[in-house]
Design an enzyme around this catalytic site. Structure first.
Site, short mmCIF file in Angstrom:
data_model
loop_
_atom_site.label_atom_id
_atom_site.label_comp_id
_atom_site.label_asym_id
_atom_site.label_seq_id
_atom_site.Cartn_x
_atom_site.Cartn_y
_atom_site.Cartn_z
N ASN A 54 2.11 -5.18 -3.20
CA ASN A 54 0.70 -5.47 -2.93
C ASN A 54 -0.07 -4.18 -2.65
O ASN A 54 0.41 -3.32 -1.90
CB ASN A 54 0.64 -6.38 -1.68
N ASP A 65 -12.39 -10.06 -1.16
CA ASP A 65 -13.70 -10.17 -0.53
C ASP A 65 -14.65 -9.27 -1.33
O ASP A 65 -14.24 -8.26 -1.89
CB ASP A 65 -13.71 -9.85 0.97
N GLU A 86 0.80 -1.24 0.00
CA GLU A 86 0.00 0.00 0.00
C GLU A 86 0.83 1.29 0.00
O GLU A 86 0.59 2.19 0.80
CB GLU A 86 -0.96 -0.02 1.19
N HIS A 113 -10.53 -5.79 -2.67
CA HIS A 113 -11.64 -5.64 -1.72
C HIS A 113 -12.76 -4.92 -2.44
O HIS A 113 -12.63 -3.73 -2.77
CB HIS A 113 -11.20 -4.82 -0.50
N GLU A 149 -6.33 -10.54 -1.40
CA GLU A 149 -7.18 -10.31 -0.22
C GLU A 149 -8.64 -10.22 -0.62
O GLU A 149 -9.41 -9.40 -0.12
CB GLU A 149 -6.76 -9.01 0.49
O1 9MR Z 1 -7.87 -7.92 8.25
C1 9MR Z 1 -6.97 -7.09 8.94
C2 9MR Z 1 -7.64 -6.56 10.20
O2 9MR Z 1 -7.82 -7.62 11.12
C3 9MR Z 1 -6.79 -5.47 10.81
O3 9MR Z 1 -7.50 -4.89 11.89
C4 9MR Z 1 -6.44 -4.43 9.78
C5 9MR Z 1 -5.57 -3.37 10.37
O4 9MR Z 1 -4.94 -2.57 9.43
O5 9MR Z 1 -5.77 -5.04 8.69
C6 9MR Z 1 -6.58 -5.95 8.03
O6 9MR Z 1 -5.91 -6.46 6.91
C7 9MR Z 1 -5.58 -5.50 5.89
C8 9MR Z 1 -4.36 -6.01 5.17
O7 9MR Z 1 -3.33 -6.24 6.07
C9 9MR Z 1 -3.92 -5.03 4.11
N1 9MR Z 1 -4.97 -4.68 3.20
C10 9MR Z 1 -6.20 -4.27 3.83
C11 9MR Z 1 -6.67 -5.30 4.83
C12 9MR Z 1 -8.00 -4.93 5.37
O8 9MR Z 1 -7.90 -3.75 6.11
#
Ligand code: 9MR
Length: 458
Positions: free
Chosen positions: A203, A271, A161, A240, A269
């Site tokens: 990513n 969804d 990111e 997402h 990732e």
């Molecule tokens: O799914 C993850 C969630 O449990 C955490 O609270 C969150 C914190 O930043 O991160 C989520 O995973 C993220 C991933 O690491 C990077 N892309 C976005 C995902 C969803 O926020």
């Protein structure tokens, strides 16, 4: 409108043809050998189907039942992030990450590493850092974690990111970005040096629509990295999706265009918020888009049951809260069973060079070899110390650094930072069984060539 005799004549023909197609669809038997799990279905075309896993859910038998049955790739949802693996500077903590990695590997599943360098989920000590200190801390983190998991990770999200949303096409502002625009390539080089066998991915999210400025900006970075030989093997599209950010009509084009740069593409990732047939149809489209791109090597969904999702209220996953398969599950399974051209097999190229020097005044002697990753302005060196015919109680390695300066080192004591440097074991890596090895490493500015390590056993 008055029908002409010609158009009237066509009507029954069209109707008949449609009836045949419908009839054929209804009576077509399912392929006798259709796979019955997502992982097995994906493997038919050489792909994987993975999920994010949370360590604290591994004791939930419904959860692990689905995990073990359906998925053949695992990503730690939070446990490999920087705040989890290095909560205090230079104190690494792998307990929860190891729980996930060991579970996956014991079940014959592979692991995607997520993530080594990110503006978010940084531990407090890192959030407060800047400049050279932060750059070095980041590189040390990349090196240490990738070294710890060397050989166990299929692909690393090396950097996550790093681009801004919106129309700017710019890098995201962050403490890491402020260390200099080359922080991303420095991270990739350090990751390659630490684990030459892992695929190294960039990513990001909101990179699904080919026309978006962010997608274009990531594309240009990957193109630039490939043209300059910066080690990068894959691009991860988080994907997402929700009503505000739907699956774009050009999604497959985006996957294909990245692949055309000579990298693998992975959906990392996935969804999709929604329910019923609308959600199922979106999942079908995404799955088919990957299958249509030979270098789209696999799909990972971001959780197992809707209730496991970071967006639970949007019910975005393939299993409901009770662990039942949703319509979306069936559409993905069917799409995977329909197959597609297999992903191209690629081998990771590395810029690592290895030299070995033997010196054995100790009882059974020892050897030292260096694996060097050199780029324009700096390097990471990993030194492997191997015991000879008897066990080592301790060791000393001497290196020569004529045109460089060590800025950071790990897993050894050192006498200085340039010229002739003596390195000795720390308390936990002095004992090495006969024929076995241990490693230490350092990074520096300038040239790391000509290190010529020699080892003395003690
Ligand atoms: O799914 C993850 C969630 O449990 C955490 O609270 C969150 C914190 O930043 O991160 C989520 O995973 C993220 C991933 O690491 C990077 N892309 C976005 C995902 C969803 O926020």
């Amino acid at each position: 409108m008055k029908l002409t005799s010609r158009s009237v004549a066509l009507v029954p023909l069209v109707a008949t043809a449609a009836a045949v197609v419908v009839g054929a669809t209804l009576i077509a038997p399912a392929p006798a050998n259709a796979a019955t799990t997502l992982g097995a279905a994906a493997q038919q075309s050489g792909r994987y189907f993975g999920t994010a896993v949370a360590a604290n859910k591994l004791s939930d038998s419904t959860y692990t039942g689905i995990l073990n049955r359906e998925f053949d790739m695992v990503t730690a949802e939070n446990e490999m992030k920087i705040d989890a693996t290095e909560p205090n500077q230079n104190q690494f903590s792998y307990g929860n990450a190891d729980r996930i990695v060991n579970h996956a590997r014991n079940q014959g599943k592979r692991v995607r590493g997520h993530t080594l360098a990110w503006h978010s989920q940084q531990p407090g000590w890192m959030q407060n850092m800047s400049g050279t200190a932060l750059r070095n801390a980041m590189l040390n983190h990349v090196t240490q974690v990738a070294t710890y998991y060397r050989g166990k990770i299929y692909a690393w999200d090396v950097v996550n990111e790093a681009f801004a949303d919106g129309s700017s096409g710019a890098r995201r502002d962050s403490n890491l970005q402020r260390t200099g625009n080359d922080w991303i390539e420095a991270a990739f080089r350090a990751a390659r040096a630490a684990d030459p066998g892992a695929k190294l991915c960039y990513n990001d999210y909101n990179t699904d629509d080919w026309t978006h400025a962010k997608t274009q900006a990531v594309y240009r970075m990957v193109q630039d990295f490939k043209s300059r030989g910066v080690p990068i093997d894959c691009v991860g599209l988080q994907s997402h999706f929700n009503p505000q950010s739907p699956v774009p009509s050009n999604y497959q084009t985006t996957l294909q265009n990245f692949a055309n740069l000579g990298v693998d593409v992975q959906i990392t990732e996935l969804d999709i918020e929604g329910s019923g047939s609308a959600q199922a149809s979106n999942y079908d489209r995404v799955t088919r888009a990957c299958l249509a791109v030979s270098r789209c090597t696999g799909i990972t969904v971001w959780g197992i049951r809707d209730t496991d999702s970071w967006r639970a209220s949007g019910t975005p996953l393939l299993f409901d809260g009770n662990g039942n398969k949703k319509a979306a599950y069936n559409s993905v399974l069917d799409a995977l069973n329909a197959g597609g051209p297999g992903p191209t097999t690629t081998t990771t190229t590395t810029t690592t060079t290895t030299t070995t020097t033997t010196n054995n005044p100790g009882p059974g002697g020892c050897t030292a070899s260096v694996s060097l990753n050199q780029w324009g302005e700096g390097f990471v060196a990993t030194i492997k110390v191997t015991a000879g015919s008897s066990a080592l109680r301790g060791w000393t390695v001497t290196t020569t650094l004529s045109n460089g300066t060590v800025t950071n080192s790990w897993s050894a004591n050192r006498s200085g930072n340039s010229g002739t440097i003596n390195w000795s074991n720390v308390d936990y890596n002095g004992s090495v069984a006969a024929g076995q090895s241990t490693e230490f490493g350092f990074q520096g500015t300038g040239s790391g060539s000509g290190l010529n390590p020699s080892c003395t056993a003690s």
